[in-house]
Structure formats: C-alpha cells, structure tokens
Design an enzyme around this catalytic site. Sequence first.
Site, PDB file in Angstrom:
ATOM      1  N   SER A 215     -31.052 140.830  88.754  1.00 53.68           N
ATOM      2  CA  SER A 215     -30.849 139.699  89.643  1.00 53.68           C
ATOM      3  C   SER A 215     -29.595 139.901  90.479  1.00 53.68           C
ATOM      4  CB  SER A 215     -30.687 138.424  88.819  1.00 53.68           C
ATOM      5  OG  SER A 215     -29.507 138.545  88.034  1.00 53.68           O
ATOM      6  N   LYS A 216     -29.655 139.316  91.641  1.00 50.52           N
ATOM      7  CA  LYS A 216     -28.568 139.422  92.617  1.00 50.52           C
ATOM      8  C   LYS A 216     -27.205 139.069  92.045  1.00 50.52           C
ATOM      9  CE  LYS A 216     -30.497 137.294  96.382  1.00 50.52           C
ATOM     10  NZ  LYS A 216     -30.807 136.856  97.684  1.00 50.52           N
ATOM     11  N   ARG A 217     -27.205 138.089  91.146  1.00 48.14           N
ATOM     12  CA  ARG A 217     -25.917 137.619  90.650  1.00 48.14           C
ATOM     13  C   ARG A 217     -25.205 138.684  89.822  1.00 48.14           C
ATOM     14  NH1 ARG A 217     -25.926 133.819  87.013  1.00 48.14           N
ATOM     15  NH2 ARG A 217     -28.175 133.979  86.740  1.00 48.14           N
TER      16      ARG A 217
END
Length: 487
Positions: free
Chosen positions: A259-261
């Site tokens: 995920s991007k985070r």
Amino acid sequence: MLSLMSAPSSPRVTRIAPSPTGDPHVGTAYIGLFNHTLARQSGGRFILRVEDTDRNRYVPDSEKRIFQMMQWLNLTPDESPLQGGPNGPYRQSERFDLYGDYARQLVQSGHAYYAFETSDELAALREEAQKAGHVIAIPSRDLGAAQAQARVDAGEPAVIRLKVDRDGETVVNDLLRDPIHFANKEIDDKVLLKADGFPTYHLANVVDDRLMQVTHVVRAEEWITSTPIHVLLYRAFGWPEPVFAHMPLLRNADKSKISKRKNPTSVEWYQNQGFLPEAMLNFLATMGWTHPDGQEIFDLAEFERVFRLEDVTLGGPVFDLAKLRWYNGKYLREVLSEDDVARRLHAFLMQNKVTLPSVDGPQDPYFRAVTHLMIPRLEVFADFMDKTLYFWSEDYPVNEKAQKAIDAGKELLPELAARLKNLPTFDAASIKEMFHAYAEEKGLKMGKVMPPIRAAVAGTMESPDLPEMLEALGRERVLARVEKAAR
Ligand code: GLU
C-alpha cells in the site's frame, strides 16, 4: 543449453487487464512481467487489455501512463490499444456492443435472468440476507421467462444476473494451488449487465478472454474470489476454461497488502528516483520465485529461459525497498558498463533539469571522472546530486563531522596545501605518495593527515578515495578549498 529446457509448450496467450484508475502500479508491472514471460517462452502472445468499464473510477491519463510503464520496463505487449492487433479493440469501452449480446445469450439458455429490483429493494434484501446468513435471494429469479421478457419489452429497467445453481459446488483449478471448492449456495447471482447496458467486470473479463483466445489467466491472488463466477460463466457459455494461476500479492514489510502508505506503489516514483528498469524487473522476478541455481542477478532473457509457472511459491513476497536498492546498486556496479551508467545517469539528470556546470555531455571527462568515483557509492541516480555537490560548486555544505575534522587538523592544512601546490604532477599516485611521505616525516598516522583535507574539499567524510577525488577536482580548486579551511 536447449537440452536442459523442458519441451516447449504450445503457444500461450496471456494478458494483463488493468483498469485505468490511477498511478501505474507496481502490482501491474509484477503481473505484467510474469505474463509477458509466459507468452515469450512459448512463442505466444501477450495482450494488454484496458478494462475501463467503471466510468466512476476512470482517470483519463492513467492508460497512457500504464503504457509508458510497460515500455520503460521493456514489457511491450503484442496486442494492445496502442499496438492494435487482430482481436481488437483492446479497450472495453470500445467493445460495448458485444457484451449485451452475450448476456442475452445466457438469458436465452437459462443461465441468466432479467432482474428488476430497485436499489432500495436490494438494500432491504441484502440486510435480510445478512441477518439470515445466506446470499441475497433475488425475487426476479423466479419470474417466468416470458413474463420477464414482457417487462423488458415494455421498457422497464432491468439488469441481467447470472443464475447460480443453488446446489453443489464450483471448483476452481489453480495451477499453483490445490483445487479450491466454493459452495454454490454462497455464490451471489452476480450482475452481468447493468441496466444502462454496461457490462460488469465478470462478464466483460470472461467474454474478452475468450474472444482474445487467452489460454492462461495469471493474475493477483485478490481475484480468486471472482474466479468461481468466471468458471460458472465459462460453463454457461460452453467454453473451455483457461488455465488459472493466482500470483501471491506483493506485501509491505508487515505482510499487509502492498500500500501507498508503507511503500511507494507507483512505478513512476521508481522512475523518478532513477531506478533502472532492469533492476526493477530482476527484483520483481524474485517475488514468489527463485532462480533454480540460486542466481540473484539475471536478466529478462535468462528469466524467460528458466522460469516455470509451477515453481511460483505463495508465501506473500515482501516488496522490500532496501532490497530493490541493493539490486539497483548491483546493476550499476556489476551489470552495466561504466559507459552505459554514465549515459543513463546523464540522461536522468537532464530529464530532471539538473545543471552540471561546464559538462557538455555524458562523455565529458570531468563528468566521467565523478561518475567513476561515485558508482561504488550510489544506489539510485536520485542520490547523485546530494552526494556530489562539492564536485559542482564552491558553495557546498560542511557538516558537523567534517567541521570537527577540520578543527582537529587545522595546523596541518597550510603545509599540506604547500605540498599539494608543489607537486610536479597533480595525479592520484603523486598525491598519495605525498601524503605518505608527509605522515612519515611528521610521525603522524594517515588517519590524522587525510581527514582534514577530505573534510575541507568535500564538506563530508562520506566521499570517495581521497587522492582520486583530489585529482578529479584539480589542483586549483583543491588549494582554494584547503587554504580557505586553514584560515
Ligand atoms: N481489471 C482487473 C484489474 O484491474 C483485471 C483482473 C484480471 O486480471 O482478471 O486488475
């Protein structure tokens, strides 16, 4: 070499089917690599189909950026909206007309039905189903065919739903897993065609895979739950199923889905950091697969030579940025020639509008000298400028550690400057010799003599071999810097 290879299989037709909904994702690159390889190995075809039926999530330039990503990675499809091909169009939005016919064909054959429930009715039914713990029961399913047809003919809005036989089970055969059993009573009567005539993912995906003669559906694990619906569709149409293989999901270090985070997921980020496409591919190839000889560094051709789909393992591969950086460093140092690195680095800097004073191209001797010194110290191109500021300007920062080294060796600097000034030739060998002679004469360790000079000319202790660095910088610049530090 040939004798080692298993007999070539019949040509495989593979595809990726990205939805243009955002940044070009590393997951698409990953799945693209495996599909591209499977097709290439067998002399087959690799298709890129754009699944753009969900207009709410559509991002206009996303498709173009997916093509660019594939091109950058050298995973060019044989058929795509860009390349064209005999099975086009390759955008689902341009294939709309045919999906309705296929959906109606299933209504005719009794494998699907018209459904007229409104969204309010559906919400209530869903709630009821949830409470009772079974899948939603759609009342329209029990309408007679003639009655339903009459309502459609009268212009009443209707979707077409798959009619899932409530008994028995649907088995998904996945090349990488034991057969997966899905109880039919847990499979929804999925919508195939919406009231506005738009197909859903399931219908469009299956119809297109069939019409494009896809033999192997290799996609991410997250699609496994859709696969029983696809299997039911293949059966309803009377079509043979393709081979299914669901690849493990890429994971963050904590094993959650990438995920991007927690990890950059846009391939453009990696491009902008100056990662090499070869390193990225090599790294992605090791996600769920290991080279049979334990080789860590290999190119696309080698991957094509030895890869076997059945050797993919499922324990969630971690997309470890540090490992990718390590791969990139390896490629810079051990795989690419210095010439190639210099050319690509120069192009990268130009693209990023970096000015390199008085460098007139990748062959410029000063640029080449700096590149030569930095290759052992570089993992990605984006770090180059930060690590080499002192090569390009007199206005470079001096960090705390360097300042300490200058202060500790200040009294040595004037004499060292004088000796540097008097060297007959200002090259690394002479400079090194001078340092040794000086240290010996004064009874000093080299660890006393070199650091203040290093600190003075670079402002940081993290810099290349000192004599070589001084030679590259040139006498004039070195003297000015050392004299300034001595004041
Ligand atoms: N459109 C789906 C996606 O966005 C395709 C999944 C599949 O490969 O069937 O990934």
